[in-house]
Design a protein around this motif. Structure first.
Motif, PDB file in Angstrom:
ATOM      1  N   ALA A 125       0.814  -1.218   0.000  1.00  0.00           N
ATOM      2  CA  ALA A 125       0.000   0.000   0.000  1.00  0.00           C
ATOM      3  C   ALA A 125       0.843   1.261   0.000  1.00  0.00           C
ATOM      4  O   ALA A 125       0.519   2.235  -0.707  1.00  0.00           O
ATOM      5  CB  ALA A 125      -0.943  -0.007   1.206  1.00  0.00           C
ATOM      6  N   SER A 126       1.941   1.268   0.775  1.00  0.00           N
ATOM      7  CA  SER A 126       2.695   2.523   0.894  1.00  0.00           C
ATOM      8  C   SER A 126       4.158   2.334   1.256  1.00  0.00           C
ATOM      9  O   SER A 126       4.837   3.313   1.564  1.00  0.00           O
ATOM     10  CB  SER A 126       2.038   3.420   1.952  1.00  0.00           C
ATOM     11  N   GLY A 127       4.654   1.121   1.236  1.00  0.00           N
ATOM     12  CA  GLY A 127       6.028   0.863   1.645  1.00  0.00           C
ATOM     13  C   GLY A 127       6.957   0.545   0.488  1.00  0.00           C
ATOM     14  O   GLY A 127       6.832   1.083  -0.613  1.00  0.00           O
ATOM     15  N   ALA A 128       7.891  -0.379   0.726  1.00  0.00           N
ATOM     16  CA  ALA A 128       8.942  -0.685  -0.247  1.00  0.00           C
ATOM     17  C   ALA A 128       8.385  -1.267  -1.538  1.00  0.00           C
ATOM     18  O   ALA A 128       8.857  -0.927  -2.634  1.00  0.00           O
ATOM     19  CB  ALA A 128       9.944  -1.649   0.379  1.00  0.00           C
ATOM     20  N   VAL A 129       7.409  -2.169  -1.434  1.00  0.00           N
ATOM     21  CA  VAL A 129       6.841  -2.758  -2.651  1.00  0.00           C
ATOM     22  C   VAL A 129       6.133  -1.687  -3.479  1.00  0.00           C
ATOM     23  O   VAL A 129       6.261  -1.644  -4.710  1.00  0.00           O
ATOM     24  CB  VAL A 129       5.875  -3.910  -2.309  1.00  0.00           C
ATOM     25  N   PHE A 130       5.414  -0.805  -2.811  1.00  0.00           N
ATOM     26  CA  PHE A 130       4.747   0.290  -3.519  1.00  0.00           C
ATOM     27  C   PHE A 130       5.768   1.155  -4.261  1.00  0.00           C
ATOM     28  O   PHE A 130       5.597   1.459  -5.449  1.00  0.00           O
ATOM     29  CB  PHE A 130       3.953   1.150  -2.536  1.00  0.00           C
ATOM     30  N   ALA A 131       6.831   1.546  -3.578  1.00  0.00           N
ATOM     31  CA  ALA A 131       7.828   2.416  -4.192  1.00  0.00           C
ATOM     32  C   ALA A 131       8.489   1.751  -5.393  1.00  0.00           C
ATOM     33  O   ALA A 131       8.671   2.375  -6.443  1.00  0.00           O
ATOM     34  CB  ALA A 131       8.876   2.810  -3.154  1.00  0.00           C
ATOM     35  N   THR A 132       8.842   0.478  -5.240  1.00  0.00           N
ATOM     36  CA  THR A 132       9.480  -0.239  -6.343  1.00  0.00           C
ATOM     37  C   THR A 132       8.533  -0.378  -7.527  1.00  0.00           C
ATOM     38  O   THR A 132       8.918  -0.144  -8.685  1.00  0.00           O
ATOM     39  CB  THR A 132       9.932  -1.626  -5.879  1.00  0.00           C
ATOM     40  N   THR A 133       7.280  -0.759  -7.248  1.00  0.00           N
ATOM     41  CA  THR A 133       6.310  -0.957  -8.328  1.00  0.00           C
ATOM     42  C   THR A 133       6.031   0.345  -9.063  1.00  0.00           C
ATOM     43  O   THR A 133       5.959   0.372 -10.300  1.00  0.00           O
ATOM     44  CB  THR A 133       5.007  -1.543  -7.762  1.00  0.00           C
ATOM     45  N   GLN A 134       5.898   1.426  -8.326  1.00  0.00           N
ATOM     46  CA  GLN A 134       5.639   2.705  -8.974  1.00  0.00           C
ATOM     47  C   GLN A 134       6.854   3.178  -9.771  1.00  0.00           C
ATOM     48  O   GLN A 134       6.708   3.802 -10.829  1.00  0.00           O
ATOM     49  CB  GLN A 134       5.236   3.759  -7.939  1.00  0.00           C
ATOM     50  N   GLY A 135       8.044   2.870  -9.284  1.00  0.00           N
ATOM     51  CA  GLY A 135       9.243   3.200 -10.042  1.00  0.00           C
ATOM     52  C   GLY A 135       9.300   2.448 -11.355  1.00  0.00           C
ATOM     53  O   GLY A 135       9.658   3.010 -12.407  1.00  0.00           O
ATOM     54  N   LEU A 136       8.944   1.177 -11.329  1.00  0.00           N
ATOM     55  CA  LEU A 136       8.891   0.384 -12.551  1.00  0.00           C
ATOM     56  C   LEU A 136       7.820   0.909 -13.509  1.00  0.00           C
ATOM     57  O   LEU A 136       8.019   0.944 -14.726  1.00  0.00           O
ATOM     58  CB  LEU A 136       8.622  -1.080 -12.203  1.00  0.00           C
ATOM     59  N   TYR A 137       6.711   1.334 -12.951  1.00  0.00           N
ATOM     60  CA  TYR A 137       5.632   1.888 -13.772  1.00  0.00           C
ATOM     61  C   TYR A 137       6.102   3.151 -14.493  1.00  0.00           C
ATOM     62  O   TYR A 137       5.771   3.376 -15.669  1.00  0.00           O
ATOM     63  CB  TYR A 137       4.422   2.186 -12.885  1.00  0.00           C
ATOM     64  N   GLU A 138       6.889   3.959 -13.811  1.00  0.00           N
ATOM     65  CA  GLU A 138       7.413   5.163 -14.450  1.00  0.00           C
ATOM     66  C   GLU A 138       8.342   4.828 -15.606  1.00  0.00           C
ATOM     67  O   GLU A 138       8.403   5.552 -16.605  1.00  0.00           O
ATOM     68  CB  GLU A 138       8.147   6.019 -13.413  1.00  0.00           C
ATOM     69  N   VAL A 139       9.057   3.724 -15.498  1.00  0.00           N
ATOM     70  CA  VAL A 139       9.971   3.311 -16.560  1.00  0.00           C
ATOM     71  C   VAL A 139       9.228   2.686 -17.735  1.00  0.00           C
ATOM     72  O   VAL A 139       9.464   3.036 -18.892  1.00  0.00           O
ATOM     73  CB  VAL A 139      11.026   2.318 -16.015  1.00  0.00           C
ATOM     74  N   PHE A 140       8.309   1.768 -17.431  1.00  0.00           N
ATOM     75  CA  PHE A 140       7.690   0.975 -18.492  1.00  0.00           C
ATOM     76  C   PHE A 140       6.356   1.519 -18.990  1.00  0.00           C
ATOM     77  O   PHE A 140       5.880   1.131 -20.059  1.00  0.00           O
ATOM     78  CB  PHE A 140       7.491  -0.466 -18.006  1.00  0.00           C
ATOM     79  N   GLY A 141       5.702   2.371 -18.225  1.00  0.00           N
ATOM     80  CA  GLY A 141       4.431   2.934 -18.663  1.00  0.00           C
ATOM     81  C   GLY A 141       3.267   1.970 -18.504  1.00  0.00           C
ATOM     82  O   GLY A 141       3.324   1.014 -17.721  1.00  0.00           O
ATOM     83  N   ASP A 142       2.218   2.191 -19.277  1.00  0.00           N
ATOM     84  CA  ASP A 142       0.962   1.474 -19.080  1.00  0.00           C
ATOM     85  C   ASP A 142       1.036  -0.011 -19.413  1.00  0.00           C
ATOM     86  O   ASP A 142       0.136  -0.767 -19.039  1.00  0.00           O
ATOM     87  CB  ASP A 142      -0.147   2.127 -19.901  1.00  0.00           C
ATOM     88  N   ALA A 143       2.078  -0.438 -20.123  1.00  0.00           N
ATOM     89  CA  ALA A 143       2.237  -1.878 -20.372  1.00  0.00           C
ATOM     90  C   ALA A 143       2.555  -2.623 -19.078  1.00  0.00           C
ATOM     91  O   ALA A 143       2.392  -3.842 -18.996  1.00  0.00           O
ATOM     92  CB  ALA A 143       3.340  -2.127 -21.396  1.00  0.00           C
ATOM     93  N   PHE A 144       3.003  -1.877 -18.076  1.00  0.00           N
ATOM     94  CA  PHE A 144       3.302  -2.424 -16.742  1.00  0.00           C
ATOM     95  C   PHE A 144       2.167  -2.014 -15.807  1.00  0.00           C
ATOM     96  O   PHE A 144       1.808  -0.841 -15.730  1.00  0.00           O
ATOM     97  CB  PHE A 144       4.629  -1.855 -16.237  1.00  0.00           C
ATOM     98  N   HIS A 145       1.604  -2.992 -15.077  1.00  0.00           N
ATOM     99  CA  HIS A 145       0.378  -2.725 -14.324  1.00  0.00           C
ATOM    100  C   HIS A 145       0.648  -2.169 -12.921  1.00  0.00           C
ATOM    101  O   HIS A 145       0.273  -2.750 -11.907  1.00  0.00           O
ATOM    102  CB  HIS A 145      -0.479  -3.992 -14.260  1.00  0.00           C
ATOM    103  N   GLY A 146       1.295  -1.009 -12.898  1.00  0.00           N
ATOM    104  CA  GLY A 146       1.415  -0.251 -11.661  1.00  0.00           C
ATOM    105  C   GLY A 146       0.406   0.875 -11.694  1.00  0.00           C
ATOM    106  O   GLY A 146      -0.671   0.758 -12.262  1.00  0.00           O
ATOM    107  N   GLY A 147       0.781   2.006 -11.097  1.00  0.00           N
ATOM    108  CA  GLY A 147      -0.116   3.159 -11.116  1.00  0.00           C
ATOM    109  C   GLY A 147      -1.467   2.824 -10.512  1.00  0.00           C
ATOM    110  O   GLY A 147      -1.566   2.191  -9.454  1.00  0.00           O
TER     111      GLY A 147
END
Length: 286
Positions: A125-147
């Protein structure tokens, strides 16, 4: 954000695939961009879903007599589409899922029971997994299911739990959790990697890692399942214990990152994943 981007780049450049000496080779299926190894235990099956995506991620489906249970999710659209197609081909419902570290695809988990520990829930929700996933989303965009499409745990569990007629044991590991499958003598953990460097943040983390690995050894798991190494065996556990203990020793005997990196590379010349080792040095000496 700089640390997140560093982690993203490390993940993009590294896949630590390990080996597992099974008594019988698994059946193999190709679906879309993914390859699936199927281990048959008679009344149940383990489907090792190797996504083939940019991060080399691996997810799992445990098949019981009447239903399916997922462990983690593919992160990219192609992998998630292949996952859906493959699950449907098995002809059994999948209404249950365990999440630990790969929390992508809320649109897929709608209406499902998503299990995990309270600590894993907070990390997603708001810790390390969130930060990593959102960082990956910034790199890969909508093809990656973050955000906005990042999933989360809606049912907190710890300890033994029966899901879809299959016995599991959920083990709290702090920000993550392990998923034991007693009927298969197997355990899922986020990362292992027999000959792959590990991210180790300090002496306390190293001690905790060794304690967990010794627990795996004492329990005698035949299969250790990982989202970055596929299926591995006890040989990987023994190797990783030696590795972590040696890294701790070399960290104590060096007073700078350069000396530490050189010493670890000399001790483990055949290991892959130097980016992970560099991240360890960053934690230890910065």
């Amino acid at each position: 954000m700089k640390k997140i981007v560093s982690l993203v780049l490390s993940l993009m450049m590294l896949v630590c695939m390990g080996g597992f000496a099974a008594a019988e080779s698994p059946a193999q299926v190709t679906v879309g961009t993914a390859t699936v190894d199927v281990y048959d235990f008679g009344t149940s099956k383990l489907h090792v879903f190797m996504t083939g995506d940019a991060l080399g991620d691996v997810a799992y489906i445990v098949e019981g007599p009447e239903a399916l249970v997922g462990i983690e999710l593919p992160a990219f659209t192609d992998g998630l589409d292949a996952w859906k197609q493959y699950a449907e081909s098995l002809g059994k419902p999948m209404n249950d899922l365990f999440l630990c570290d790969h929390a992508t695809g809320a649109s897929y988990t709608e209406g499902m029971t998503v299990y995990g520990t309270a600590n894993a829930q907070a990390s997603i929700a708001s810790g390390a997994v969130f930060a990593t996933t959102q960082g990956l989303y910034e790199v890969f965009g909508d093809a990656f299911h973050g955000g906005a499409d990042m999933a989360n745990i809606n049912t907190v569990v710890s300890g033994p739990v029966t899901v879809a007629g299959i016995e599991f044991n959920v083990i709290d590991r702090g920000a993550s959790c392990d998923i034991e499958i007693p009927g298969m003598n197997a355990v899922y953990t986020h990362m292992l990697g027999k000959t792959c460097h590990s991210i180790l943040t300090g002496a306390e983390h190293m001690d905790a890692t060794v304690a967990t690995l010794k627990e795996y050894r004492d329990k005698g798991y035949a299969m250790i399942l990982s989202s970055h190494s596929g299926v591995e065996g006890q040989d990987a556990v023994d190797e990783k214990i030696l590795y972590v203990e040696k890294v701790k020793e070399l960290a104590a005997s060096n007073d700078n990152a350069e000396g530490f990196l050189s010493a670890v590379k000399a001790a483990f010349p055949d290991y892959v994943g130097e980016n992970y080792l560099e991240m360890t040095a960053g934690y230890l000496f910065n």
